[in-house]
Design a protein around this motif. Structure first.
Motif, PDB file in Angstrom:
ATOM      1  N   GLN A 154       0.804  -1.229   0.000  1.00  0.00           N
ATOM      2  CA  GLN A 154       0.000   0.000   0.000  1.00  0.00           C
ATOM      3  C   GLN A 154       0.837   1.281   0.000  1.00  0.00           C
ATOM      4  O   GLN A 154       0.700   2.117  -0.887  1.00  0.00           O
ATOM      5  N   SER A 155       1.724   1.438   0.978  1.00  0.00           N
ATOM      6  CA  SER A 155       2.497   2.676   1.072  1.00  0.00           C
ATOM      7  C   SER A 155       3.442   2.835  -0.108  1.00  0.00           C
ATOM      8  O   SER A 155       3.602   3.947  -0.643  1.00  0.00           O
ATOM      9  N   GLY A 156       4.086   1.731  -0.513  1.00  0.00           N
ATOM     10  CA  GLY A 156       4.990   1.795  -1.655  1.00  0.00           C
ATOM     11  C   GLY A 156       4.289   2.271  -2.911  1.00  0.00           C
ATOM     12  O   GLY A 156       4.830   3.075  -3.683  1.00  0.00           O
ATOM     13  N   ILE A 157       3.068   1.796  -3.122  1.00  0.00           N
ATOM     14  CA  ILE A 157       2.283   2.203  -4.291  1.00  0.00           C
ATOM     15  C   ILE A 157       1.924   3.689  -4.201  1.00  0.00           C
ATOM     16  O   ILE A 157       2.008   4.433  -5.187  1.00  0.00           O
ATOM     17  N   ILE A 158       1.529   4.125  -3.008  1.00  0.00           N
ATOM     18  CA  ILE A 158       1.163   5.534  -2.820  1.00  0.00           C
ATOM     19  C   ILE A 158       2.369   6.436  -3.041  1.00  0.00           C
ATOM     20  O   ILE A 158       2.282   7.475  -3.708  1.00  0.00           O
ATOM     21  N   PHE A 159       3.535   6.050  -2.491  1.00  0.00           N
ATOM     22  CA  PHE A 159       4.744   6.848  -2.685  1.00  0.00           C
ATOM     23  C   PHE A 159       5.049   7.009  -4.174  1.00  0.00           C
ATOM     24  O   PHE A 159       5.355   8.104  -4.652  1.00  0.00           O
ATOM     25  N   ARG A 160       4.974   5.904  -4.915  1.00  0.00           N
ATOM     26  CA  ARG A 160       5.267   5.954  -6.350  1.00  0.00           C
ATOM     27  C   ARG A 160       4.274   6.857  -7.081  1.00  0.00           C
ATOM     28  O   ARG A 160       4.669   7.643  -7.953  1.00  0.00           O
ATOM     29  N   SER A 161       3.006   6.766  -6.712  1.00  0.00           N
ATOM     30  CA  SER A 161       1.980   7.576  -7.386  1.00  0.00           C
ATOM     31  C   SER A 161       2.204   9.062  -7.144  1.00  0.00           C
ATOM     32  O   SER A 161       2.092   9.877  -8.065  1.00  0.00           O
ATOM     33  N   ILE A 162       2.545   9.422  -5.892  1.00  0.00           N
ATOM     34  CA  ILE A 162       2.778  10.834  -5.573  1.00  0.00           C
ATOM     35  C   ILE A 162       4.025  11.343  -6.299  1.00  0.00           C
ATOM     36  O   ILE A 162       4.057  12.475  -6.785  1.00  0.00           O
ATOM     37  N   MET A 163       5.055  10.503  -6.379  1.00  0.00           N
ATOM     38  CA  MET A 163       6.276  10.891  -7.099  1.00  0.00           C
ATOM     39  C   MET A 163       5.979  11.149  -8.570  1.00  0.00           C
ATOM     40  O   MET A 163       6.452  12.136  -9.147  1.00  0.00           O
ATOM     41  N   VAL A 164       5.214  10.241  -9.190  1.00  0.00           N
ATOM     42  CA  VAL A 164       4.874  10.407 -10.611  1.00  0.00           C
ATOM     43  C   VAL A 164       4.063  11.687 -10.811  1.00  0.00           C
ATOM     44  O   VAL A 164       4.294  12.443 -11.761  1.00  0.00           O
ATOM     45  N   ASN A 165       3.128  11.956  -9.901  1.00  0.00           N
ATOM     46  CA  ASN A 165       2.343  13.200  -9.979  1.00  0.00           C
ATOM     47  C   ASN A 165       3.220  14.435  -9.836  1.00  0.00           C
ATOM     48  O   ASN A 165       2.894  15.504 -10.344  1.00  0.00           O
ATOM     49  N   ALA A 166       4.349  14.279  -9.106  1.00  0.00           N
ATOM     50  CA  ALA A 166       5.270  15.400  -8.898  1.00  0.00           C
ATOM     51  C   ALA A 166       6.237  15.575 -10.066  1.00  0.00           C
ATOM     52  O   ALA A 166       7.058  16.504 -10.062  1.00  0.00           O
ATOM     53  N   GLY A 167       6.165  14.687 -11.077  1.00  0.00           N
ATOM     54  CA  GLY A 167       6.994  14.843 -12.264  1.00  0.00           C
ATOM     55  C   GLY A 167       8.110  13.831 -12.415  1.00  0.00           C
ATOM     56  O   GLY A 167       8.924  13.936 -13.344  1.00  0.00           O
ATOM     57  N   ILE A 168       8.176  12.837 -11.519  1.00  0.00           N
ATOM     58  CA  ILE A 168       9.194  11.794 -11.610  1.00  0.00           C
ATOM     59  C   ILE A 168       8.712  10.712 -12.587  1.00  0.00           C
ATOM     60  O   ILE A 168       7.527  10.371 -12.600  1.00  0.00           O
ATOM     61  N   THR A 169       9.624  10.167 -13.395  1.00  0.00           N
ATOM     62  CA  THR A 169       9.234   9.116 -14.345  1.00  0.00           C
ATOM     63  C   THR A 169       8.853   7.841 -13.608  1.00  0.00           C
ATOM     64  O   THR A 169       9.271   7.615 -12.473  1.00  0.00           O
ATOM     65  N   GLU A 170       8.069   6.989 -14.275  1.00  0.00           N
ATOM     66  CA  GLU A 170       7.618   5.729 -13.669  1.00  0.00           C
ATOM     67  C   GLU A 170       8.806   4.863 -13.257  1.00  0.00           C
ATOM     68  O   GLU A 170       8.825   4.313 -12.155  1.00  0.00           O
ATOM     69  N   ASN A 171       9.798   4.733 -14.140  1.00  0.00           N
ATOM     70  CA  ASN A 171      10.965   3.904 -13.834  1.00  0.00           C
ATOM     71  C   ASN A 171      11.733   4.427 -12.627  1.00  0.00           C
ATOM     72  O   ASN A 171      12.116   3.671 -11.741  1.00  0.00           O
ATOM     73  N   GLN A 172      11.958   5.741 -12.615  1.00  0.00           N
ATOM     74  CA  GLN A 172      12.716   6.323 -11.507  1.00  0.00           C
ATOM     75  C   GLN A 172      11.928   6.240 -10.208  1.00  0.00           C
ATOM     76  O   GLN A 172      12.502   6.026  -9.138  1.00  0.00           O
ATOM     77  N   ALA A 173      10.614   6.399 -10.285  1.00  0.00           N
ATOM     78  CA  ALA A 173       9.777   6.273  -9.087  1.00  0.00           C
ATOM     79  C   ALA A 173       9.871   4.862  -8.511  1.00  0.00           C
ATOM     80  O   ALA A 173       9.899   4.674  -7.285  1.00  0.00           O
ATOM     81  N   PHE A 174       9.929   3.873  -9.385  1.00  0.00           N
ATOM     82  CA  PHE A 174      10.064   2.484  -8.933  1.00  0.00           C
ATOM     83  C   PHE A 174      11.415   2.274  -8.237  1.00  0.00           C
ATOM     84  O   PHE A 174      11.493   1.646  -7.182  1.00  0.00           O
ATOM     85  N   ILE A 175      12.482   2.815  -8.828  1.00  0.00           N
ATOM     86  CA  ILE A 175      13.812   2.711  -8.215  1.00  0.00           C
ATOM     87  C   ILE A 175      13.827   3.426  -6.866  1.00  0.00           C
ATOM     88  O   ILE A 175      14.383   2.927  -5.878  1.00  0.00           O
ATOM     89  N   ASN A 176      13.213   4.605  -6.806  1.00  0.00           N
ATOM     90  CA  ASN A 176      13.141   5.347  -5.543  1.00  0.00           C
ATOM     91  C   ASN A 176      12.405   4.543  -4.480  1.00  0.00           C
ATOM     92  O   ASN A 176      12.791   4.548  -3.300  1.00  0.00           O
TER      93      ASN A 176
END
Length: 433
Positions: A154-176
């Protein structure tokens, strides 16, 4: 002026939510409407469009699927089985609690759900074995946090979604998100080890856990649910990992581009219903609606803040007022103090993640490091009795005497120790790594 008004609205939403016990997200929606329409001149439709629909759908769909493992008892039975198998090493029970809770939470139940059924089990073990209640509370609390931070949880998915909304690419959000998960797994193990080996914990264990009765094995529906959950997690993780390993492979890139955890979870929910692994109404009722409302409501107010220029102004202020080398540490401290009274998922990360890209660009910092410092700082104090996690642990106490004893221990021992560990970790990755 408008930026200060939006910041005040965010703080007021948190204070009102804490004082009235009304969902913070509802206050945030009200302020988003008032400030957006009457302060910034936006239309009501513009404000409504600020509802983070993508985040909402992903959390809803994933939570719906994982709820089958909750309502049919799979996760609780699995936790009992794992704890039973660790009964012969009582002085290492804090590690067993942490690892068990991490595993169960990583299967997708979410932080609050795991705490709801693991905290009572843990506090009961503390009574039976003589294990420190504050150590048990930290083990189960940090385990639930760490597992929830897993990339497919749950939290990992939310973190990735917020990062992508902030302008981070999907791949980089996954690495983060991988880095966040690893970081938040290291710190609790260090803190637990200090308790176990340097505080006389081993001598205080008055009894073995041999007296724990063997739980019943998983039934057919529970085994099927577990396998279905593991298959979905493997499917969700395989595509982005393969894309990272083979970035130039056209087939892998095509498959990865078609993967969406929300849509995959929806398909698996249908499969679970066809297999009769749980009741549809109970599954829908088990979706964490308050968390969804809080995250999306605050998301609307953060979108208003972006429109008002608040995020850019905050990033600019931090960039000009704080030495760049100290920014990761300072932002982690800010997150820690916010988390004393507010939710990491619902308030802290939606408020701080959007400033990371501009802050990193202006100061030539690694965005991954800033994301890690925010989450590490926020979760360091999540065990505070004033936070939602700490409150759940206190609520699981078997009696008022235990609760009265545990409250100051969480406030004056667990939270400060977690904060100190997080601060040292953030200093380490800032100046050493």
């Amino acid at each position: 002026m408008m930026s200060l008004l939006v910041v005040g609205a965010i703080l007021l939403s948190i204070i009102l939510g804490y004082k009235t016990r009304i969902n913070i997200g509802l206050f945030a929606i009200a302020f988003a409407y008032l400030i957006g329409c009457f302060g910034l001149g936006l239309s009501p439709n513009d404000v409504i469009k600020m509802w983070p629909l993508k985040i909402f759908f992903i959390i809803f769909a994933v939570s719906l699927f994982y709820s089958f493992a909750i309502i049919n008892g799979t996760l609780e039975k699995l936790a009992e089985q794992l704890m039973y198998r660790c009964r012969r090493v009582p002085h290492l029970m804090p590690y067993a609690i942490f690892l068990t809770t991490t595993f169960i939470s990583a299967l997708g139940a979410g932080y609050y759900t795991v705490l709801a059924f693991m905290a009572p089990i843990t506090l009961l073990l503390c009574q039976r074995t003589g294990m420190s209640t504050v150590l048990g509370a930290m083990s189960v609390g940090y385990g639930a946090l760490t597992g929830a931070n897993f990339m497919a949880s749950q939290s990992g998915i939310i973190f990735r979604s917020i990062m992508v909304n902030a302008g981070i690419t999907e791949n980089q959000a996954f690495i983060n998100s991988i880095s966040i998960f690893v970081s938040t797994a290291i710190i609790p193990l260090v803190v637990i080890s200090i308790f176990v080996f340097f505080t006389g914990h081993r001598k205080s264990m008055s009894a073995s856990t041999d007296q724990i009765e063997a739980p019943a094995p998983l039934n057919k529906e529970q085994r099927q649910t577990l396998w279905l959950t593991l298959i979905m997690m493997l499917l969700v993780l395989a595509a982005p990992i393969a894309n990272l390993l083979f970035p130039d492979n056209g087939t892998v890139s095509f498959i990865n581009s078609k993967m969406n955890i929300g849509l995959i979870a929806s398909v698996f929910s249908v499969i679970a219903l066809l297999m009769k692994l749980g009741d549809e109404r109970k599954a829908i009722a088990s979706v964490p609606w308050p968390t969804l409302i809080m995250i999306c409501g605050v998301g609307m107010l953060i979108s208003v803040a972006i429109k008002a220029g608040t995020i850019d102004a905050l990033a600019s202020w931090m960039g000009s007022s704080i030495p760049s080398v100290l920014v990761p540490v300072v932002i982690g401290v800010v997150a820690a103090f916010m988390s004393l009274f507010a939710s990491t998922l619902g308030v802290v990360t939606p408020a701080l993640f959007p400033i990371v890209p501009s802050l990193a660009q202006n100061l030539a910092l690694d965005p991954m490091m800033l994301f890690i410092c925010i989450v590490v700082g926020a979760q360091a104090t999540a065990i505070s009795p004033f936070s939602s996690g700490g409150s759940l642990i206190l609520g699981a106490c078997p009696n008022e005497e235990t609760r009265a004893k545990l409250f100051p221990q969480l406030l004056f021992r667990a939270a400060p120790l977690g904060f100190a560990a997080a601060l040292l970790f953030n200093l380490l990755i800032t100046f050493v790594l």
